[in-house]
Motif scaffolding. Structure first.
Motif, PDB file in Angstrom:
ATOM      1  N   THR A  84       0.841  -1.185   0.000  1.00 34.10           N
ATOM      2  CA  THR A  84       0.000   0.000   0.000  1.00 34.10           C
ATOM      3  C   THR A  84       0.883   1.243   0.000  1.00 34.10           C
ATOM      4  O   THR A  84       1.956   1.247   0.597  1.00 34.10           O
ATOM      5  CB  THR A  84      -0.949   0.034   1.216  1.00 34.10           C
ATOM      6  N   THR A  85       0.420   2.260  -0.675  1.00 30.72           N
ATOM      7  CA  THR A  85       1.171   3.518  -0.703  1.00 30.72           C
ATOM      8  C   THR A  85       0.435   4.629   0.044  1.00 30.72           C
ATOM      9  O   THR A  85       0.859   5.782   0.002  1.00 30.72           O
ATOM     10  CB  THR A  85       1.436   3.960  -2.154  1.00 30.72           C
ATOM     11  N   ASP A  86      -0.632   4.307   0.745  1.00 31.17           N
ATOM     12  CA  ASP A  86      -1.455   5.324   1.399  1.00 31.17           C
ATOM     13  C   ASP A  86      -0.661   6.234   2.330  1.00 31.17           C
ATOM     14  O   ASP A  86      -0.728   7.462   2.218  1.00 31.17           O
ATOM     15  CB  ASP A  86      -2.612   4.675   2.169  1.00 31.17           C
ATOM     16  N   ALA A  87       0.086   5.655   3.262  1.00 32.47           N
ATOM     17  CA  ALA A  87       0.840   6.463   4.229  1.00 32.47           C
ATOM     18  C   ALA A  87       1.922   7.271   3.529  1.00 32.47           C
ATOM     19  O   ALA A  87       2.159   8.443   3.865  1.00 32.47           O
ATOM     20  CB  ALA A  87       1.445   5.567   5.308  1.00 32.47           C
ATOM     21  N   LEU A  89       1.964   8.290   0.361  1.00 36.74           N
ATOM     22  CA  LEU A  89       1.354   9.381  -0.419  1.00 36.74           C
ATOM     23  C   LEU A  89       0.879  10.508   0.482  1.00 36.74           C
ATOM     24  O   LEU A  89       0.970  11.685   0.122  1.00 36.74           O
ATOM     25  CB  LEU A  89       0.198   8.850  -1.261  1.00 36.74           C
ATOM     26  N   SER A  90       0.390  10.167   1.663  1.00 39.77           N
ATOM     27  CA  SER A  90      -0.022  11.198   2.615  1.00 39.77           C
ATOM     28  C   SER A  90       1.172  12.057   3.012  1.00 39.77           C
ATOM     29  O   SER A  90       1.074  13.288   3.063  1.00 39.77           O
ATOM     30  CB  SER A  90      -0.643  10.539   3.853  1.00 39.77           C
ATOM     31  N   ASP A  91       2.303  11.403   3.297  1.00 40.89           N
ATOM     32  CA  ASP A  91       3.520  12.152   3.635  1.00 40.89           C
ATOM     33  C   ASP A  91       3.988  13.002   2.462  1.00 40.89           C
ATOM     34  O   ASP A  91       4.454  14.123   2.640  1.00 40.89           O
ATOM     35  CB  ASP A  91       4.653  11.202   4.044  1.00 40.89           C
ATOM     36  N   LEU A  92       3.834  12.477   1.272  1.00 35.36           N
ATOM     37  CA  LEU A  92       4.270  13.197   0.073  1.00 35.36           C
ATOM     38  C   LEU A  92       3.451  14.464  -0.142  1.00 35.36           C
ATOM     39  O   LEU A  92       3.971  15.503  -0.537  1.00 35.36           O
ATOM     40  CB  LEU A  92       4.157  12.280  -1.149  1.00 35.36           C
ATOM     41  N   LYS A  93       2.161  14.381   0.170  1.00 39.53           N
ATOM     42  CA  LYS A  93       1.273  15.514  -0.089  1.00 39.53           C
ATOM     43  C   LYS A  93       1.236  16.516   1.055  1.00 39.53           C
ATOM     44  O   LYS A  93       1.112  17.717   0.815  1.00 39.53           O
ATOM     45  CB  LYS A  93      -0.140  15.001  -0.361  1.00 39.53           C
ATOM     46  N   THR A  94       1.338  16.061   2.292  1.00 39.10           N
ATOM     47  CA  THR A  94       1.113  16.962   3.418  1.00 39.10           C
ATOM     48  C   THR A  94       2.274  17.035   4.394  1.00 39.10           C
ATOM     49  O   THR A  94       2.226  17.817   5.329  1.00 39.10           O
ATOM     50  CB  THR A  94      -0.154  16.547   4.199  1.00 39.10           C
ATOM     51  N   GLY A  95       3.279  16.220   4.208  1.00 44.66           N
ATOM     52  CA  GLY A  95       4.386  16.184   5.158  1.00 44.66           C
ATOM     53  C   GLY A  95       5.332  17.352   5.005  1.00 44.66           C
ATOM     54  O   GLY A  95       5.287  18.112   4.038  1.00 44.66           O
ATOM     55  N   ALA A 103       9.430   9.955   1.611  1.00 42.17           N
ATOM     56  CA  ALA A 103       8.350   9.358   0.814  1.00 42.17           C
ATOM     57  C   ALA A 103       8.805   9.121  -0.618  1.00 42.17           C
ATOM     58  O   ALA A 103       8.531   8.061  -1.201  1.00 42.17           O
ATOM     59  CB  ALA A 103       7.113  10.256   0.844  1.00 42.17           C
ATOM     60  N   LEU A 104       9.513  10.087  -1.190  1.00 37.08           N
ATOM     61  CA  LEU A 104      10.030   9.916  -2.555  1.00 37.08           C
ATOM     62  C   LEU A 104      10.987   8.727  -2.620  1.00 37.08           C
ATOM     63  O   LEU A 104      10.964   7.959  -3.578  1.00 37.08           O
ATOM     64  CB  LEU A 104      10.728  11.190  -3.026  1.00 37.08           C
TER      65      LEU A 104
END
Length: 126
Positions: A84-87, A89-95, A103-104
């Protein structure tokens, strides 16, 4: 006395992927889902935050112990593990910047297994 016995109990966990591949591993009852996620991450060569473990219809938390999931009379569990990439992607968008860089790196480790949603999210940062 229960605590001592609890720590001696070994639980056989069968892990199946959605692709149908499986493996079995024995864990002490007090071991947590975090240890299984680490094992899956090593075997599948993916970042640990990208591993989800499902029992029945619910996603397991890292802090849950196998003995608690089994109950007193159970010595075996069957779970599904998936990428899963959910966590991430969350870090990528809002971290913060450091989280975004981590995340990258994780998405880079996944490569094509990250899926198109992850690649689109990376593209938005460029």
């Amino acid at each position: 006395p229960r605590l001592v016995l609890f720590s001696l109990v070994m639980i056989r966990v069968t892990v199946e992927s959605i692709a149908g591949k499986s493996f079995k591993h024995h864990f002490q009852a007090e071991c947590t889902v975090a240890s299984l996620k680490l094992l899956v991450a090593q075997l599948w060569q993916i970042p640990k935050p990208c591993v989800a473990v499902i029992l029945g219809d619910r996603s397991l938390e890292e802090c849950e112990a196998f003995g608690d999931l089994c109950g007193e009379s159970c010595l075996e569990l069957a779970v599904t593990a998936l990428v899963t990439t959910d966590a991430v992607l969350s870090d990528l968008k809002t971290g913060h910047q450091k989280k975004k860089i981590e995340a990258l790196g994780m998405l880079g480790c996944l490569g094509p297994r990250a899926g198109t949603t992850a690649m689109d999210a990376v593209g938005e940062l460029l």
